[in-house]
Design a protein around this motif. Structure first.
Motif, PDB file in Angstrom:
ATOM      1  N   GLU A  96     -25.226  -5.287  41.462  1.00 58.94           N
ATOM      2  CA  GLU A  96     -24.750  -6.409  42.202  1.00 58.94           C
ATOM      3  C   GLU A  96     -23.617  -6.082  43.515  1.00 58.94           C
ATOM      4  OE1 GLU A  96     -22.743  -7.075  38.006  1.00 58.94           O
ATOM      5  OE2 GLU A  96     -24.642  -5.928  38.961  1.00 58.94           O
ATOM      6  N   ASP A  97     -23.059  -4.926  43.219  1.00 52.23           N
ATOM      7  CA  ASP A  97     -22.329  -4.365  44.303  1.00 52.23           C
ATOM      8  C   ASP A  97     -22.987  -3.932  45.439  1.00 52.23           C
ATOM      9  OD1 ASP A  97     -20.180  -4.445  42.557  1.00 52.23           O
ATOM     10  OD2 ASP A  97     -19.996  -2.340  42.033  1.00 52.23           O
ATOM     11  N   VAL A  98     -24.029  -3.410  45.165  1.00 46.78           N
ATOM     12  CA  VAL A  98     -25.215  -3.089  46.278  1.00 46.78           C
ATOM     13  C   VAL A  98     -25.498  -4.445  46.813  1.00 46.78           C
ATOM     14  CG1 VAL A  98     -27.424  -2.091  46.797  1.00 46.78           C
ATOM     15  CG2 VAL A  98     -26.050  -0.968  45.097  1.00 46.78           C
ATOM     16  N   ASP A  99     -25.882  -5.202  46.137  1.00 49.78           N
ATOM     17  CA  ASP A  99     -26.474  -6.653  46.705  1.00 49.78           C
ATOM     18  C   ASP A  99     -25.303  -7.035  47.727  1.00 49.78           C
ATOM     19  OD1 ASP A  99     -28.847  -6.541  45.133  1.00 49.78           O
ATOM     20  OD2 ASP A  99     -28.148  -7.672  43.567  1.00 49.78           O
ATOM     21  N   ARG A 100     -24.052  -6.967  47.306  1.00 51.56           N
ATOM     22  CA  ARG A 100     -22.904  -7.408  48.010  1.00 51.56           C
ATOM     23  C   ARG A 100     -22.956  -6.884  49.431  1.00 51.56           C
ATOM     24  NH1 ARG A 100     -20.847 -11.647  50.372  1.00 51.56           N
ATOM     25  NH2 ARG A 100     -18.657 -11.589  50.743  1.00 51.56           N
ATOM     26  N   ASP A 156     -17.465  -4.430  39.186  1.00 51.80           N
ATOM     27  CA  ASP A 156     -18.807  -4.920  39.723  1.00 51.80           C
ATOM     28  C   ASP A 156     -18.524  -6.446  40.292  1.00 51.80           C
ATOM     29  OD1 ASP A 156     -20.224  -5.747  36.592  1.00 51.80           O
ATOM     30  OD2 ASP A 156     -18.147  -6.352  37.279  1.00 51.80           O
ATOM     31  N   THR A 157     -17.192  -7.131  40.300  1.00 55.16           N
ATOM     32  CA  THR A 157     -17.000  -8.003  41.020  1.00 55.16           C
ATOM     33  C   THR A 157     -17.224  -8.195  42.384  1.00 55.16           C
ATOM     34  OG1 THR A 157     -14.653  -7.872  41.093  1.00 55.16           O
ATOM     35  CG2 THR A 157     -15.480  -8.504  39.005  1.00 55.16           C
ATOM     36  N   HIS A 158     -17.503  -9.352  42.991  1.00 56.59           N
ATOM     37  CA  HIS A 158     -17.771  -9.500  44.657  1.00 56.59           C
ATOM     38  C   HIS A 158     -16.405  -9.257  45.177  1.00 56.59           C
ATOM     39  CE1 HIS A 158     -21.972 -11.426  44.288  1.00 56.59           C
ATOM     40  NE2 HIS A 158     -21.794 -10.012  44.137  1.00 56.59           N
ATOM     41  N   THR A 159     -15.430  -9.724  44.774  1.00 54.84           N
ATOM     42  CA  THR A 159     -13.866  -9.846  45.273  1.00 54.84           C
ATOM     43  C   THR A 159     -13.699  -8.418  45.307  1.00 54.84           C
ATOM     44  OG1 THR A 159     -13.413 -11.952  44.204  1.00 54.84           O
ATOM     45  CG2 THR A 159     -11.442 -10.220  45.023  1.00 54.84           C
ATOM     46  N   THR A 160     -13.722  -7.547  44.373  1.00 55.58           N
ATOM     47  CA  THR A 160     -13.391  -6.064  44.529  1.00 55.58           C
ATOM     48  C   THR A 160     -14.404  -5.243  45.593  1.00 55.58           C
ATOM     49  OG1 THR A 160     -12.464  -6.169  42.178  1.00 55.58           O
ATOM     50  CG2 THR A 160     -13.006  -3.849  43.280  1.00 55.58           C
ATOM     51  N   THR A 161     -15.699  -5.681  45.572  1.00 52.96           N
ATOM     52  CA  THR A 161     -16.578  -4.974  46.524  1.00 52.96           C
ATOM     53  C   THR A 161     -16.124  -5.236  47.908  1.00 52.96           C
ATOM     54  OG1 THR A 161     -18.128  -5.105  44.829  1.00 52.96           O
ATOM     55  CG2 THR A 161     -19.090  -4.860  47.071  1.00 52.96           C
ATOM     56  N   ASP A 162     -15.845  -6.734  48.010  1.00 51.00           N
ATOM     57  CA  ASP A 162     -15.461  -6.925  49.579  1.00 51.00           C
ATOM     58  C   ASP A 162     -14.236  -6.234  49.653  1.00 51.00           C
ATOM     59  OD1 ASP A 162     -17.302  -8.861  50.242  1.00 51.00           O
ATOM     60  OD2 ASP A 162     -16.586 -10.616  49.184  1.00 51.00           O
ATOM     61  N   GLU A 163     -13.187  -6.059  48.705  1.00 51.15           N
ATOM     62  CA  GLU A 163     -12.055  -5.271  49.289  1.00 51.15           C
ATOM     63  C   GLU A 163     -12.503  -3.799  49.605  1.00 51.15           C
ATOM     64  OE1 GLU A 163      -8.893  -7.672  46.363  1.00 51.15           O
ATOM     65  OE2 GLU A 163      -9.667  -5.731  45.812  1.00 51.15           O
ATOM     66  N   LEU A 185     -20.742   4.819  48.747  1.00 47.43           N
ATOM     67  CA  LEU A 185     -21.829   5.716  48.005  1.00 47.43           C
ATOM     68  C   LEU A 185     -22.073   4.828  46.744  1.00 47.43           C
ATOM     69  CD1 LEU A 185     -19.574   8.853  48.433  1.00 47.43           C
ATOM     70  CD2 LEU A 185     -21.850   8.325  49.549  1.00 47.43           C
ATOM     71  N   LYS A 186     -23.427   4.739  46.596  1.00 46.72           N
ATOM     72  CA  LYS A 186     -23.936   4.374  45.410  1.00 46.72           C
ATOM     73  C   LYS A 186     -24.978   5.310  44.603  1.00 46.72           C
ATOM     74  CE  LYS A 186     -25.355   1.717  41.838  1.00 46.72           C
ATOM     75  NZ  LYS A 186     -26.544   2.524  41.309  1.00 46.72           N
ATOM     76  N   GLY A 187     -24.642   5.980  43.661  1.00 48.15           N
ATOM     77  CA  GLY A 187     -25.700   6.928  43.022  1.00 48.15           C
ATOM     78  C   GLY A 187     -26.422   6.426  42.002  1.00 48.15           C
ATOM     79  N   GLY A 188     -27.244   7.037  41.459  1.00 43.67           N
ATOM     80  CA  GLY A 188     -28.057   6.619  40.236  1.00 43.67           C
ATOM     81  C   GLY A 188     -27.216   6.517  39.220  1.00 43.67           C
ATOM     82  N   SER A 189     -27.346   5.600  38.158  1.00 44.10           N
ATOM     83  CA  SER A 189     -26.730   5.406  37.072  1.00 44.10           C
ATOM     84  C   SER A 189     -26.745   6.741  36.268  1.00 44.10           C
ATOM     85  CB  SER A 189     -27.228   4.273  36.303  1.00 44.10           C
ATOM     86  OG  SER A 189     -28.387   4.270  35.868  1.00 44.10           O
ATOM     87  N   GLU A 190     -28.055   7.373  36.289  1.00 43.33           N
ATOM     88  CA  GLU A 190     -28.080   8.604  35.639  1.00 43.33           C
ATOM     89  C   GLU A 190     -26.949   9.658  35.767  1.00 43.33           C
ATOM     90  OE1 GLU A 190     -30.659   8.943  39.260  1.00 43.33           O
ATOM     91  OE2 GLU A 190     -30.242   7.306  37.630  1.00 43.33           O
ATOM     92  N   ALA A 191     -26.454   9.680  36.945  1.00 43.65           N
ATOM     93  CA  ALA A 191     -25.472  10.916  37.327  1.00 43.65           C
ATOM     94  C   ALA A 191     -24.148  10.150  37.357  1.00 43.65           C
ATOM     95  CB  ALA A 191     -25.748  11.348  38.596  1.00 43.65           C
TER      96      ALA A 191
END
Length: 447
Positions: free
Chosen positions: A190-194, A3-10, A152-158
């Protein structure tokens, strides 16, 4: 999937690089990758179901505590037949005509100077969606066939189901020669926000959820948003309807699968036929477990709970239905346009003029005549699958399939042509002649 911004940017950078290479991947490679993905889903059905069972058990515990709805758990659940259906959907996408490289328009500007408008991928698309694990596969398959990288960002329930599906799809596509990085899975908010901040690298965001959720996404980003909001869908039974058929269609639209966005939430009935239609139909609904509410005119005909003002704007997503008796088709159109979500509406009538009045007067992505709202679906429309149903009017509307994930480029083929030639006293003239040819690199028309 940290969930880090660095990894999301990568991840975003990897998707961007893959998109540029995927745009130049031939149709055969993409189709073979989709076939491999379908095979992988079938071969690993037990693994997928084991992951899904973990999600379902957690969801059922939250259902007992009142934190989840029965409809959400229903959408979440997979079985072997459903996995096979998902694999078949992937194969149906591969069977569709290649959406890329299609010449939309061709025009000669002057002798040897030819302009072509050609379909190309959008680039990097991000999808944020709800509990249905099959949504991940649908979106991934359509993204690949249309040459787009996808985040892709699915719901946490899945979460467990999504991880399993993602890994098998990614592995199968890589083995078939698809550029690595074309599919990315993120999990934290926070990944979605990034992602929403990265308008320099992400070209389209596709949220699937409530109006409030879609509005949140739209307010949080400058990236174009293709919104899939809730489905407050209506069926209107006109005075000239075949009441036997109308009862069957209205029943199907609610009961066949109530947890989805194209299920009917409000039934509108013309006053002239309410007494003939409603008693038997309401009995049928209640026998199927449907909780029925109605306005005063409805309750004068059948014994149901009163509908509130909020009911007319509610997507139940469950075995619940509100009924209102209306004066005529104009009253029905007014109600739909005031309370509908612009998703799918249906009129049941044998009068063609009345059908036209409803179909042209209602503001919705899909409007049906004598058919269940449940037909509003990318697969049923022959689109192979859908990334969602867009209730907006810009770029794509209704079930969004391959065409909704493409845009166009203009290619100009010349031979040293200069703009200066077309100015001054001895200026050359543009011919602006329409051509019937298609673009290929270095192409010159012989017309």
């Amino acid at each position: 999937m940290s969930d880090t911004h660095t990894t999301t940017d990568e991840q975003i950078a990897a998707a961007r690089d893959a998109a540029l290479r995927l745009a130049n991947t031939d149709e055969t490679t993409r189709d073979e990758a989709l076939a491999a993905m379908a095979d992988a889903l079938r071969a690993h059905t037990d693994d997928v179901l084991a992951a899904n069972e973990t999600d379902v058990e957690r969801a059922e515990a939250l259902l007992e505590r009142g934190e989840y709805s029965a409809a959400l758990v229903d959408r979440l659940r997979l079985d072997a037949a459903k996995v096979d259906d998902i694999a078949a959907m992937v194969e149906s996408v591969a069977a569709l005509e290649d959406p890329l490289g299609r010449t939309v328009a061709a025009r000669e500007l002057d002798d040897g100077l030819e302009l072509y408008e050609v379909t190309v991928p959008i680039g990097v698309v991000a999808a944020v969606f709800e509990s249905r694990p099959d949504a991940l596969v649908q979106i991934a398959a359509l993204a690949l066939e249309s040459g787009n990288a996808v985040i892709l960002k699915g719901g946490s329930e899945a979460s467990e189901s999504n991880r399993a599906l993602y890994e098998w799809l990614r592995e199968a596509a890589a083995a078939a020669g698809v550029p690595d990085g074309w599919i990315q899975l993120i999990e934290a908010h926070e990944d979605v926000d990034r992602v929403l901040e990265r308008d320099d690298a992400v070209d389209l965001v596709m949220p699937r959820g409530s109006s409030a959720f879609v509005s949140y996404i739209q307010d949080a980003t400058s990236i174009p948003v293709l919104g899939h909001t809730e489905g407050v869908c209506h069926v209107y039974v006109d005075a000239d309807a075949d009441l036997s058929m109308a009862a069957d269609v209205a029943y199907d639209a609610k009961v066949q699968y109530p947890a989805v966005c194209n299920a009917v939430e409000t039934l509108l009935v013309d006053d002239d036929v309410a007494g003939d239609l409603l008693p038997t139909l309401v009995d049928r609904y209640e026998a199927a477990g449907v909780t029925v509410r109605g306005d005063d005119r409805t309750r004068a005909v059948v014994d149901v709970d009163p509908a509130t003002d909020a009911d007319w704007d509610t997507e139940y997503g469950d075995l619940e239905l509100s009924i209102r008796v209306v004066d005529d088709v104009y009253d029905a159109v007014t109600h739909v346009n005031r309370h509908g979500s612009k998703h799918t509406e249906s009129i049941l009538t044998e009068d063609a003029e009345t059908a036209e009045t409803f179909m042209t007067g209602v503001d919705a992505a899909s409007v049906f005549h004598n058919a269940s709202t449940r037909f509003a679906d990318g697969y049923r429309y022959g689109l192979g699958a859908e990334v969602g149903i867009s209730t907006g009017k810009v770029h794509a509307r209704g079930p969004v399939g391959l065409e909704g994930l493409t845009t166009t480029k203009y290619y100009l083929e010349g031979d040293g042509h200069l703009v200066a030639t077309y100015s001054g006293e001895d200026a050359a003239s543009y011919t602006h002649r329409e051509l019937s040819t298609t673009w290929t690199p270095g192409h010159r028309s012989s017309e």
